[in-house]
Design an enzyme around this catalytic site. Structure first.
Site, PDB file in Angstrom:
ATOM      1  N   LYS A   7      -4.786   1.288  12.847  1.00  0.00           N
ATOM      2  CA  LYS A   7      -5.131  -0.119  12.616  1.00  0.00           C
ATOM      3  C   LYS A   7      -6.284  -0.604  13.502  1.00  0.00           C
ATOM      4  O   LYS A   7      -6.953  -1.567  13.159  1.00  0.00           O
ATOM      5  CB  LYS A   7      -3.908  -1.004  12.840  1.00  0.00           C
ATOM      6  CG  LYS A   7      -2.906  -0.921  11.694  1.00  0.00           C
ATOM      7  CD  LYS A   7      -1.894  -2.033  11.786  1.00  0.00           C
ATOM      8  CE  LYS A   7      -0.941  -2.017  10.620  1.00  0.00           C
ATOM      9  NZ  LYS A   7       0.023  -0.891  10.702  1.00  0.00           N
ATOM     10  N   SER A  17      -0.491   8.315  10.511  1.00  0.00           N
ATOM     11  CA  SER A  17      -1.097   7.005  10.765  1.00  0.00           C
ATOM     12  C   SER A  17      -0.878   6.495  12.178  1.00  0.00           C
ATOM     13  O   SER A  17      -1.610   5.618  12.631  1.00  0.00           O
ATOM     14  CB  SER A  17      -0.557   5.997   9.753  1.00  0.00           C
ATOM     15  OG  SER A  17       0.868   6.058   9.736  1.00  0.00           O
TER      16      SER A  17
HETATM   17  C1  LIG Z   1       0.816  -0.547   9.709  1.00  0.00           C
HETATM   18  C2  LIG Z   1       1.159   0.885   9.656  1.00  0.00           C
HETATM   19  C3  LIG Z   1       1.384   1.557   8.438  1.00  0.00           C
HETATM   20  C4  LIG Z   1       1.343   0.833   7.120  1.00  0.00           C
HETATM   21  O1  LIG Z   1       0.051   0.419   6.847  1.00  0.00           O
HETATM   22  P1  LIG Z   1      -0.276  -0.767   5.838  1.00  0.00           P
HETATM   23  O2  LIG Z   1      -1.715  -0.898   5.965  1.00  0.00           O
HETATM   24  O3  LIG Z   1       0.489  -1.970   6.324  1.00  0.00           O
HETATM   25  O4  LIG Z   1       0.204  -0.359   4.502  1.00  0.00           O
HETATM   26  C5  LIG Z   1       1.617   2.905   8.461  1.00  0.00           C
HETATM   27  N1  LIG Z   1       1.675   3.588   9.617  1.00  0.00           N
HETATM   28  C6  LIG Z   1       1.502   2.991  10.805  1.00  0.00           C
HETATM   29  C7  LIG Z   1       1.593   3.810  12.040  1.00  0.00           C
HETATM   30  C8  LIG Z   1       1.223   1.620  10.872  1.00  0.00           C
HETATM   31  O5  LIG Z   1       1.032   1.031  12.054  1.00  0.00           O
END
Ligand SMILES: *Cc1c(COP(=O)(O)O)cnc(C)c1O
Length: 322
Positions: free
Chosen positions: A54, A305
């Site tokens: 993010k 992510s």
């Molecule tokens: C926020 C987040 C997500 C989900 O992402 P979106 O953009 O809200 O769909 C997935 N993995 C992690 C680690 C996140 O922080």
């Protein structure tokens, strides 16, 4: 209606992010390939300074504010990675930052936000109430309220992760992307439609919080669903128009996995890829492992992510592994 970001916005974001964040690695691991029965490439957003993807969006958004807006600062409501992203980016640009979390937040996450220099306000019993309080703070102090999903600049910034993937691996068959509000999946669709149209983008979400999935299946209708997942980055009870609009552009499929399968995939990620993923960072691998036959013999990237797992998650995920 918000204007959706374009590939030009994503390319601009890539140029400006070059001054702030190096590209993250993407590796393949023989042990993981053997477990999955296919070639898996792990995109390591857990290696970001905040531990999650993010921050690409946070820096892009702050960079796009004019000097007066920056001086007034930003407000976010979040229990986790969106908060750290905004706090990190605000510190970079010398902007004040207020984060509203529901009362009694996870101390590790609260401390991370304070350590980045943001002001933390505890208000509300849940994220919906925290959001209301954040709106009030933004109005009173003239600060910019930043949603975690309905923000074109965040999506343009996040798309740079997918541009990196396609630069490194132009011939991928599929990329599996975790979804909460959908900024990641929207960004993946934006990037793939422009530079890798032959690559399938496959979204995945916890079956216990299926709002984005159900909305996409129904053609993008805004809707709310029960929000019972244990997985923090995926815990969203509603869908968002902006991200759904971009998903309709290029999303090939949307898979649901249950929370125990996500925890088992966290363990697999540790064992086979020596990678600490939080639940949301392992859901893409969980979806691949739940659909092995579909991905057999393909080259598939999984978006790891984030790596901000709580101690509790780390201690319990091994017990759920197959
Ligand atoms: C926020 C987040 C997500 C989900 O992402 P979106 O953009 O809200 O769909 C997935 N993995 C992690 C680690 C996140 O922080």
């Amino acid at each position: 209606m918000l204007r959706p970001p374009t590939i030009t916005d994503a390319l601009r974001a890539r140029r400006l992010l070059g001054d702030h964040l190096p590209p993250t690695p993407m590796w393949s691991y023989p042990a993981l390939n053997a477990t999955a029965g296919t070639t898996v490439l792990v995109k390591h957003e857990n290696a970001q300074p905040t531990g999650a993807f993010k921050v690409r969006g946070g820096i892009t958004l702050l960079a796009g504010l004019d000097l007066a807006e920056r001086a007034r600062g930003v407000v976010g409501y979040s229990t986790g990675n969106h908060a750290q992203s905004l706090a990190f980016a605000a510190a970079r640009f010398g902007a004040p930052c207020v984060i509203v979390m529901p009362v009694n937040p996870n101390p590790a996450k609260a401390n991370a936000v304070r350590a980045l220099g943001a002001e933390l306000i505890e208000a509300g019993a849940d994220l919906t109430e925290a959001a209301e309080h954040a709106e009030t703070v933004a109005a009173e102090r003239g600060m910019r309220l930043v949603s975690a999903a309905n923000e074109p600049a965040l999506i343009a910034g996040v798309a740079t992760a997918y541009l990196e993937i396609f630069d490194k691996e132009p011939a991928l068959d599929a990329v599996i992307v975790p979804v909460g509000g959908g900024s990641g999946a929207a960004a993946a669709c934006l990037a793939a439609a422009a530079v890798a149209p032959g690559c399938q983008i496959i979204a995945t979400q916890s079956a216990a919080s299926p709002a984005a999935h159900d909305s996409w299946e129904s053609g993008g209708a805004p809707l709310s669903r029960p929000n019972r997942t244990r997985v923090e980055g995926l815990a969203t009870g509603r869908s968002f128009e902006l991200t759904q609009q971009l998903m309709r552009l290029h999303l090939a499929d949307f898979l649901l996995v249950d929370d125990d399968a996500i925890a088992a995939a966290q363990w697999t990620m540790m064992r086979d890829a020596h990678t600490l993923a939080e639940g949301a960072g392992a859901v893409a691998l969980a979806a691949l492992l739940a659909h092995r036959e579909r991905f057999a013999g393909k080259r598939v990237a999984v978006m790891c992510s984030g790596g901000n797992a709580s101690e509790r998650e780390i201690l319990t995920c091994g017990g759920l592994a197959a």
